[in-house]
Write an enzyme that holds these catalytic residues in place. Structure first.
Site, PDB file in Angstrom:
ATOM      1  N   ASP A   3       0.872  -1.160   0.000  1.00 43.94           N
ATOM      2  CA  ASP A   3       0.000   0.000   0.000  1.00 43.94           C
ATOM      3  C   ASP A   3       0.918   1.222   0.000  1.00 43.94           C
ATOM      4  O   ASP A   3       2.105   1.110   0.323  1.00 43.94           O
ATOM      5  CB  ASP A   3      -0.897  -0.011   1.243  1.00 43.94           C
ATOM      6  CG  ASP A   3      -1.809   1.190   1.307  1.00 43.94           C
ATOM      7  OD1 ASP A   3      -2.468   1.500   0.298  1.00 43.94           O
ATOM      8  OD2 ASP A   3      -1.855   1.835   2.367  1.00 43.94           O
ATOM      9  N   ASP A  58       0.125   5.145   1.040  1.00 46.37           N
ATOM     10  CA  ASP A  58       0.023   6.083   2.161  1.00 46.37           C
ATOM     11  C   ASP A  58       0.029   5.340   3.499  1.00 46.37           C
ATOM     12  O   ASP A  58      -0.771   4.444   3.723  1.00 46.37           O
ATOM     13  CB  ASP A  58      -1.237   6.933   2.037  1.00 46.37           C
ATOM     14  CG  ASP A  58      -1.287   7.730   0.734  1.00 46.37           C
ATOM     15  OD1 ASP A  58      -0.207   8.078   0.224  1.00 46.37           O
ATOM     16  OD2 ASP A  58      -2.391   7.997   0.235  1.00 46.37           O
ATOM     17  N   ASP A  87       1.262   9.463   5.924  1.00 48.14           N
ATOM     18  CA  ASP A  87      -0.167   9.604   5.678  1.00 48.14           C
ATOM     19  C   ASP A  87      -0.680  10.768   6.514  1.00 48.14           C
ATOM     20  O   ASP A  87      -0.685  10.705   7.739  1.00 48.14           O
ATOM     21  CB  ASP A  87      -0.897   8.304   6.046  1.00 48.14           C
ATOM     22  CG  ASP A  87      -2.355   8.323   5.648  1.00 48.14           C
ATOM     23  OD1 ASP A  87      -2.874   9.371   5.222  1.00 48.14           O
ATOM     24  OD2 ASP A  87      -2.992   7.260   5.762  1.00 48.14           O
ATOM     25  N   HIS A  88      -1.116  11.828   5.853  1.00 51.54           N
ATOM     26  CA  HIS A  88      -1.590  13.031   6.531  1.00 51.54           C
ATOM     27  C   HIS A  88      -2.989  12.861   7.114  1.00 51.54           C
ATOM     28  O   HIS A  88      -3.491  13.772   7.762  1.00 51.54           O
ATOM     29  CB  HIS A  88      -1.579  14.216   5.559  1.00 51.54           C
ATOM     30  CG  HIS A  88      -0.210  14.580   5.100  1.00 51.54           C
ATOM     31  ND1 HIS A  88       0.620  15.388   5.818  1.00 51.54           N
ATOM     32  CD2 HIS A  88       0.487  14.206   3.995  1.00 51.54           C
ATOM     33  CE1 HIS A  88       1.770  15.517   5.191  1.00 51.54           C
ATOM     34  NE2 HIS A  88       1.715  14.808   4.081  1.00 51.54           N
ATOM     35  N   GLY A  89      -3.622  11.735   6.852  1.00 51.45           N
ATOM     36  CA  GLY A  89      -4.983  11.524   7.326  1.00 51.45           C
ATOM     37  C   GLY A  89      -6.009  12.015   6.327  1.00 51.45           C
ATOM     38  O   GLY A  89      -7.191  11.737   6.440  1.00 51.45           O
ATOM     39  N   ASN A 144      -5.413   2.798  -3.286  1.00 53.08           N
ATOM     40  CA  ASN A 144      -6.676   3.470  -3.579  1.00 53.08           C
ATOM     41  C   ASN A 144      -6.398   4.972  -3.620  1.00 53.08           C
ATOM     42  O   ASN A 144      -5.737   5.502  -2.719  1.00 53.08           O
ATOM     43  CB  ASN A 144      -7.720   3.194  -2.494  1.00 53.08           C
ATOM     44  CG  ASN A 144      -8.266   1.784  -2.531  1.00 53.08           C
ATOM     45  OD1 ASN A 144      -8.106   1.058  -3.512  1.00 53.08           O
ATOM     46  ND2 ASN A 144      -8.915   1.379  -1.448  1.00 53.08           N
ATOM     47  N   GLN A 145      -6.887   5.626  -4.632  1.00 54.43           N
ATOM     48  CA  GLN A 145      -6.745   7.080  -4.758  1.00 54.43           C
ATOM     49  C   GLN A 145      -8.109   7.686  -5.087  1.00 54.43           C
ATOM     50  O   GLN A 145      -8.368   8.193  -6.173  1.00 54.43           O
ATOM     51  CB  GLN A 145      -5.688   7.424  -5.816  1.00 54.43           C
ATOM     52  CG  GLN A 145      -4.288   7.009  -5.437  1.00 54.43           C
ATOM     53  CD  GLN A 145      -3.798   7.735  -4.186  1.00 54.43           C
ATOM     54  OE1 GLN A 145      -4.014   8.930  -4.010  1.00 54.43           O
ATOM     55  NE2 GLN A 145      -3.135   6.995  -3.297  1.00 54.43           N
TER      56      GLN A 145
END
Length: 171
Positions: free
Chosen positions: A8, A10, A16-18, A52-53
């Site tokens: 994966d 992020d 990962d900024h959330g 996933n984006q």
């Protein structure tokens, strides 16, 4: 047949900024990631990112911005990642089995690179990452952080660097 570590993005490879990470100035490769990927590559694993984006479907950013982040990641890691697959879908806009926990992107990589799922691993920081790999009998390693735990994972660790010895010990 080849062996592979599916990753994966992020929270596994970059911070990962959330929220959605798509701006180059916000895209920061996590400490130890280039070295961990190099160890896996030297052990004979293909490296395939499956991410996933959903922000694309929501109109927040574009494929080009995602690809620019992937180029930045490749640059930081010496270009050793074999392929990137991303799902631009979100259930509120469009449905797709290409979105994790669907397994379509894994199946595409398996067919293209002649990957043996039984000798392969998925490393993710969400349950859906691990769930997507399970029907294909790909072993899962869960990185704690975004979610507290994942019952489906074979192992839980705090970083990609901690996952590498577990994978290499299974050779």
């Amino acid at each position: 047949m080849n062996k592979c570590v599916f990753l994966d993005r992020d929270g596994v490879l970059n911070y990962d900024h959330g929220d959605y990470t798509y701006r180059l100035e916000d895209f920061h490769v996590l400490l130890g990631v280039p070295e961990a990927l190099r160890q896996l590559k030297e052990a004979g694993f293909l490296l395939v990112v499956i991410t996933n984006q959903a922000g694309i479907a929501k109109g927040l950013y574009t494929d080009a911005e995602v690809n620019a982040c992937h180029d930045k990641l490749q640059g930081a890691c010496g270009g050793i990642i074999d392929a990137f697959y991303h799902s631009p879908y979100h259930p509120s806009v469009t449905q797709s089995i290409g979105r994790k926990p669907g397994s379509l992107l894994f199946e595409k990589a398996i067919a293209k690179f002649q990957i043996n799922p039984l000798e392969s691993w998925m490393i993710g920081d969400r349950s859906r990452d691990i769930e997507a790999a399970q029907p294909l009998q790909i072993k899962g390693i869960f990185i704690e952080g975004t979610e507290a735990s994942c019952a489906e994972a074979l192992y839980s660790v705090k970083s990609l660097s901690e996952a590498v010895p577990l994978i290499l010990g299974q050779l």
